[in-house]
Every structure is written in C-alpha cells, then in structure tokens.
Design an enzyme around this catalytic site. Structure first.
Site, PDB file in Angstrom:
ATOM      1  N   HIS A 118      -1.679  -2.791  -6.783  1.00 47.31           N
ATOM      2  CA  HIS A 118      -2.380  -2.713  -5.499  1.00 47.31           C
ATOM      3  C   HIS A 118      -3.665  -2.645  -5.425  1.00 47.31           C
ATOM      4  O   HIS A 118      -4.349  -1.924  -6.236  1.00 47.31           O
ATOM      5  CB  HIS A 118      -1.876  -1.280  -4.914  1.00 47.31           C
ATOM      6  CG  HIS A 118      -2.372  -1.122  -3.605  1.00 47.31           C
ATOM      7  ND1 HIS A 118      -2.875   0.248  -3.144  1.00 47.31           N
ATOM      8  CD2 HIS A 118      -2.630  -2.023  -2.503  1.00 47.31           C
ATOM      9  CE1 HIS A 118      -3.285   0.082  -1.828  1.00 47.31           C
ATOM     10  NE2 HIS A 118      -3.069  -1.222  -1.423  1.00 47.31           N
TER      11      HIS A 118
ATOM     12  N   SER B  15       0.939  -0.973  -0.089  1.00 43.62           N
ATOM     13  CA  SER B  15       0.081  -0.040   0.185  1.00 43.62           C
ATOM     14  C   SER B  15       0.672   1.102   0.076  1.00 43.62           C
ATOM     15  O   SER B  15       0.235   2.322  -0.434  1.00 43.62           O
ATOM     16  CB  SER B  15      -0.901   0.116   1.098  1.00 43.62           C
ATOM     17  OG  SER B  15      -1.148  -1.318   1.963  1.00 43.62           O
TER      18      SER B  15
ATOM     19  N   ASN C  49      -4.060   5.479  -0.795  1.00 43.95           N
ATOM     20  CA  ASN C  49      -3.814   5.862   0.555  1.00 43.95           C
ATOM     21  C   ASN C  49      -3.150   7.120   1.144  1.00 43.95           C
ATOM     22  O   ASN C  49      -3.303   7.495   2.107  1.00 43.95           O
ATOM     23  CB  ASN C  49      -2.656   4.721   1.205  1.00 43.95           C
ATOM     24  CG  ASN C  49      -3.432   3.340   1.173  1.00 43.95           C
ATOM     25  OD1 ASN C  49      -4.634   3.302   1.778  1.00 43.95           O
ATOM     26  ND2 ASN C  49      -3.099   2.107   0.786  1.00 43.95           N
TER      27      ASN C  49
HETATM   28  N1  CAA Z   1     -15.827 -10.821  -0.019  1.00 42.80           N
HETATM   29  C1  CAA Z   1     -16.552 -10.979  -1.228  1.00 42.80           C
HETATM   30  N2  CAA Z   1     -17.869 -10.248  -1.244  1.00 42.80           N
HETATM   31  C2  CAA Z   1     -18.103  -9.424  -0.319  1.00 42.80           C
HETATM   32  C3  CAA Z   1     -17.244  -9.280   0.809  1.00 42.80           C
HETATM   33  C4  CAA Z   1     -16.312  -9.841   0.845  1.00 42.80           C
HETATM   34  N3  CAA Z   1     -15.303 -10.152   1.997  1.00 42.80           N
HETATM   35  N4  CAA Z   1     -17.712  -8.094   1.617  1.00 42.80           N
HETATM   36  C5  CAA Z   1     -18.952  -7.849   1.191  1.00 42.80           C
HETATM   37  N5  CAA Z   1     -19.023  -8.521  -0.019  1.00 42.80           N
HETATM   38  C6  CAA Z   1     -20.126  -8.407  -1.132  1.00 42.80           C
HETATM   39  C7  CAA Z   1     -21.402  -8.958  -0.796  1.00 42.80           C
HETATM   40  O1  CAA Z   1     -21.634 -10.335  -1.081  1.00 42.80           O
HETATM   41  C8  CAA Z   1     -22.367  -7.896  -1.499  1.00 42.80           C
HETATM   42  O2  CAA Z   1     -22.673  -8.259  -2.701  1.00 42.80           O
HETATM   43  P1  CAA Z   1     -23.994  -8.142  -3.295  1.00 42.80           P
HETATM   44  O3  CAA Z   1     -24.767  -7.022  -2.810  1.00 42.80           O
HETATM   45  O4  CAA Z   1     -23.782  -8.318  -4.807  1.00 42.80           O
HETATM   46  O5  CAA Z   1     -25.088  -9.431  -2.975  1.00 42.80           O
HETATM   47  C9  CAA Z   1     -21.594  -6.702  -1.222  1.00 42.80           C
HETATM   48  O6  CAA Z   1     -20.373  -6.956  -1.213  1.00 42.80           O
HETATM   49  C10 CAA Z   1     -22.469  -5.716  -0.365  1.00 42.80           C
HETATM   50  O7  CAA Z   1     -21.944  -6.496   0.851  1.00 42.80           O
HETATM   51  P2  CAA Z   1     -22.806  -6.437   2.214  1.00 42.80           P
HETATM   52  O8  CAA Z   1     -24.318  -6.259   1.899  1.00 42.80           O
HETATM   53  O9  CAA Z   1     -22.654  -7.533   3.367  1.00 42.80           O
HETATM   54  O10 CAA Z   1     -22.573  -5.269   3.058  1.00 42.80           O
HETATM   55  P3  CAA Z   1     -22.298  -3.737   2.740  1.00 42.80           P
HETATM   56  O11 CAA Z   1     -23.318  -3.135   1.651  1.00 42.80           O
HETATM   57  O12 CAA Z   1     -22.202  -3.092   4.038  1.00 42.80           O
HETATM   58  O13 CAA Z   1     -20.894  -3.611   1.798  1.00 42.80           O
HETATM   59  C11 CAA Z   1     -18.574  -3.613   1.872  1.00 42.80           C
HETATM   60  C12 CAA Z   1     -19.432  -4.076   2.628  1.00 42.80           C
HETATM   61  C13 CAA Z   1     -18.212  -3.912   0.593  1.00 42.80           C
HETATM   62  C14 CAA Z   1     -17.079  -3.750   2.799  1.00 42.80           C
HETATM   63  C15 CAA Z   1     -18.701  -1.904   1.681  1.00 42.80           C
HETATM   64  O14 CAA Z   1     -18.997  -1.615   3.220  1.00 42.80           O
HETATM   65  C16 CAA Z   1     -17.456  -1.166   1.374  1.00 42.80           C
HETATM   66  O15 CAA Z   1     -17.276  -1.053   0.068  1.00 42.80           O
HETATM   67  N6  CAA Z   1     -16.610  -0.657   2.316  1.00 42.80           N
HETATM   68  C17 CAA Z   1     -15.611   0.437   1.794  1.00 42.80           C
HETATM   69  C18 CAA Z   1     -14.390  -0.418   1.795  1.00 42.80           C
HETATM   70  C19 CAA Z   1     -13.315   0.232   1.490  1.00 42.80           C
HETATM   71  O16 CAA Z   1     -13.080   1.537   1.257  1.00 42.80           O
HETATM   72  N7  CAA Z   1     -12.142  -0.555   1.353  1.00 42.80           N
HETATM   73  C20 CAA Z   1     -10.867   0.053   0.739  1.00 42.80           C
HETATM   74  C21 CAA Z   1     -10.109  -0.043   2.012  1.00 42.80           C
HETATM   75  S1  CAA Z   1      -8.349   0.419   1.613  1.00 42.80           S
HETATM   76  C22 CAA Z   1      -7.424  -0.728   1.125  1.00 42.80           C
HETATM   77  O17 CAA Z   1      -8.004  -1.775   0.957  1.00 42.80           O
HETATM   78  C23 CAA Z   1      -6.303  -0.344   0.604  1.00 42.80           C
HETATM   79  C24 CAA Z   1      -5.210  -0.567   1.409  1.00 42.80           C
HETATM   80  O18 CAA Z   1      -4.043  -0.344   0.912  1.00 42.80           O
HETATM   81  C25 CAA Z   1      -5.410  -0.227   2.787  1.00 42.80           C
END
Ligand code: CAA
Length: 286
Positions: free
Chosen positions: A142, A121, A193
């Site tokens: 990434h 990251s 990030n």
């Molecule tokens: N694996 C696969 N699919 C997943 C999942 C996982 N771990 N978590 C959620 N999903 C899918 C679900 O199956 C669902 O799909 P459908 O709607 O098609 O059925 C969809 O994502 C939405 O999931 P939920 O309804 O359970 O939950 P939600 O609507 O609250 O979404 C989330 C969960 C996808 C995590 C959403 O909250 C989100 O996008 N959050 C932001 C995440 C983010 O910003 N990530 C970046 C982090 S920074 C990074 O990763 C880089 C780094 O270097 C640190």
C-alpha cells in the site's frame, strides 16, 4: 538484490500512475493496464505530467525523464501482463472490482512465483487472495499519495501469504523503490488509514454540524499541529469517493459508529464533488 524486473500496474489513476512512475524512475520495466484507450491516454498524460514537473523542479534531468518514459507502456490488454514478475492492482476501492482483477490476473500471469499485490487501503487481502488459485502469492503493498513524495509502503500479508513472497515484496519496496516499509495485519484500514480516516470523518462532522468552517478546521491542524495540510484538504487530495469507500470498509469490519460515513460526505460524493480530482470538494480547485 531484487528478482523483480518487470512490473505491471492495473489502473492508471492517481495511485496507479504514481506507482508506475516510481517504478519506471527506479529502472524497472512497467506495463500499465487501463480499461479503455481514453483511460490509457489519461494515465500516460498523468505520468508524463508528473515527470515533467520533476524536471521543472530540478529533481530529474531530461535524459532520466526520457529513460523513465521509455520503460513505460500503456495497454488495454490484461494479457500484456503475462510476463510480469510483480503486478500491483490499483483500481477503484471496491471489493468486487478488485476481486475481478485478481481473478483475471490469476488467469494471465504466467510466472508461477509472480507476486500479485494490491494497493488497497482497506479491503482484506485474504479475500482478494481467495479470488485467485494462488493466495500464497497475494500481498498488500500500500502506497501513499503523492506516491513520488511519500516514503511509506504498508506491507500487508494475509493469513495465506507465503513468507518468501512477503520478503521479496519488501526487498522490492526498499531496495529498488527506496521506500520505507511498515508491516500491518490484515484488518480494515491497516495501520495508517485505521488512524487517519476516523480523524478525517471527525473533521467532516465538525463542518457538517456548523461547529467550524472547513478553512478554520484546516488552519487549526496546519498551524496548531504542524500537519502539512488540514484534514479537509487532505480528504480532497485522497478523493472523497475513496474516503467514503475506506470508511465503509472500516465500518463493515469494526461496526464502530465513528467509522460511518457522515451524510455530508455521502451527499458530496452523490453530487460528484470528489475533491481535487473533480475540481471541487471541501475546497475549490478550479
Ligand atoms: N508528485 C510529485 N511530487 C510532488 C507532488 C506530486 N503529486 N506534489 C508535491 N510534490 C513535491 C513537490 O515537487 C515538492 O518537492 P520539492 O520541495 O523537493 O521541490 C514537495 O513535494 C512539496 O510540494 P509543494 O511545495 O508543491 O507543496 P507542499 O509543500 O504543500 O506539499 C504535499 C504538498 C507533498 C502534498 C504535502 O502537503 C503533503 O505531504 N501532504 C500530506 C499528504 C498525505 O498525508 N498523504 C497521505 C494520504 S493517505 C493515502 O494516500 C493513503 C490512502 O490509502 C488514502
């Protein structure tokens, strides 16, 4: 058409398992390398559990799940990555650990034009490339968590990465994995990030100073800005140890006081309160 058919993933944690899953679902043969049998079993369970969830949600049928599982192998031998066209390193966000992996990959990966990628990251790709004798083949690729859900891949060439390597890595991410690519310069934090982590640290400082509760900070950004989750829940999802590691890299590079990890974050990491993966962080997941 991508020439990459055999992928290796080093590290089967949150990110490595997600990367292995999307590759296997895209029809690619994948070997995941972990440090012990126990860690390899945990990685296998992580991927199998995620594929199972996809089946339960109707996104994948049982046949596709079985085919994806059939394309995945888990190993503790780095030598099992010898025939890979692309290896993605996804171990802990610590430069010394990653550099060691790159040095080892340089020894074992046989194909002379194999791509050695890092999912880092924030650690400079140039320095990881210098741990090998083929820095022109080292590139940052990434992914974002959850990998099966988030479309973005940041592509980060170092000053030494070959243009063909960059083009092949991009073609793989877009044409094979169906991701969308943005290009970033090799500076700590890249694009996402560098913007995201100072925001997460500001949210932690708000809680630390008693300015607002974690619940209210999160509700503020979900309800007021339509973010899918608030900054403290997101920090918990990323892992507080990883947030700290990225903050450290940003601080080391830019010497910007706002990039310094706040004491509350340091103490939570010391206490093993790492967020969702450990059951407790700013929120409780038990
Ligand atoms: N694996 C696969 N699919 C997943 C999942 C996982 N771990 N978590 C959620 N999903 C899918 C679900 O199956 C669902 O799909 P459908 O709607 O098609 O059925 C969809 O994502 C939405 O999931 P939920 O309804 O359970 O939950 P939600 O609507 O609250 O979404 C989330 C969960 C996808 C995590 C959403 O909250 C989100 O996008 N959050 C932001 C995440 C983010 O910003 N990530 C970046 C982090 S920074 C990074 O990763 C880089 C780094 O270097 C640190």
């Amino acid at each position: 058409m991508s020439d990459i058919q055999r992928v290796g993933v080093v590290g089967g944690g949150l990110m490595g398992a997600g990367i292995a899953e999307v590759c296997a679902r895209a029809g690619v043969d994948v070997v995941v390398r972990e440090v012990s049998e126990q860690a390899a079993d945990a990685a296998r369970e992580r991927v199998a559990g995620s594929l199972e969830r996809a089946v339960a949600r109707g996104k994948l049928d049982a046949g596709e799940r079985d085919a994806a599982l059939g394309r995945l192998r888990f190993s503790t031998e780095i030598g099992d990555l010898a025939d890979r066209d692309l290896v993605v390193e996804a171990v802990a966000e610590q430069e010394a650990v990653k550099a060691e992996v790159f040095a080892a990959l340089d020894e074992v990966v046989r194909r002379p034009d194999a791509i050695l990628a890092s999912n880092t990251s924030s650690i400079p790709i140039t320095r990881l490339g210098r741990a090998t004798r083929r820095p022109e083949q080292v590139v940052g690729v990434h992914f974002f968590n959850p990998v099966p859900v988030l479309k973005l891949v940041e592509l980060v060439p170092s000053m030494l990465t070959g243009a063909d390597v960059l083009a092949r890595a991009e073609a793989f991410a877009t044409d094979v994995l169906g991701k969308q690519v943005i290009r970033a310069t090799d500076r700590a934090g890249f694009v996402v990030n560098a913007l995201l982590v100072p925001y997460l640290l500001s949210a932690i400082r708000m809680v630390e100073s008693g300015f607002a509760t974690a619940e209210d900070v999160d509700s503020g950004m979900v309800l007021g800005c339509a973010h899918p989750m608030g900054p403290l829940r997101l920090a918990d999802l990323i892992g507080l140890d990883t947030v700290k590691a990225i903050a450290d890299s940003l601080y080391e590079e830019h010497k910007e006081p706002l990039h310094a990890a706040p004491p509350l974050l340091l103490r939570m990491v010391d206490a093993g309160l790492l967020g969702k993966k450990s059951g407790r962080g700013f929120h409780d997941y038990r």
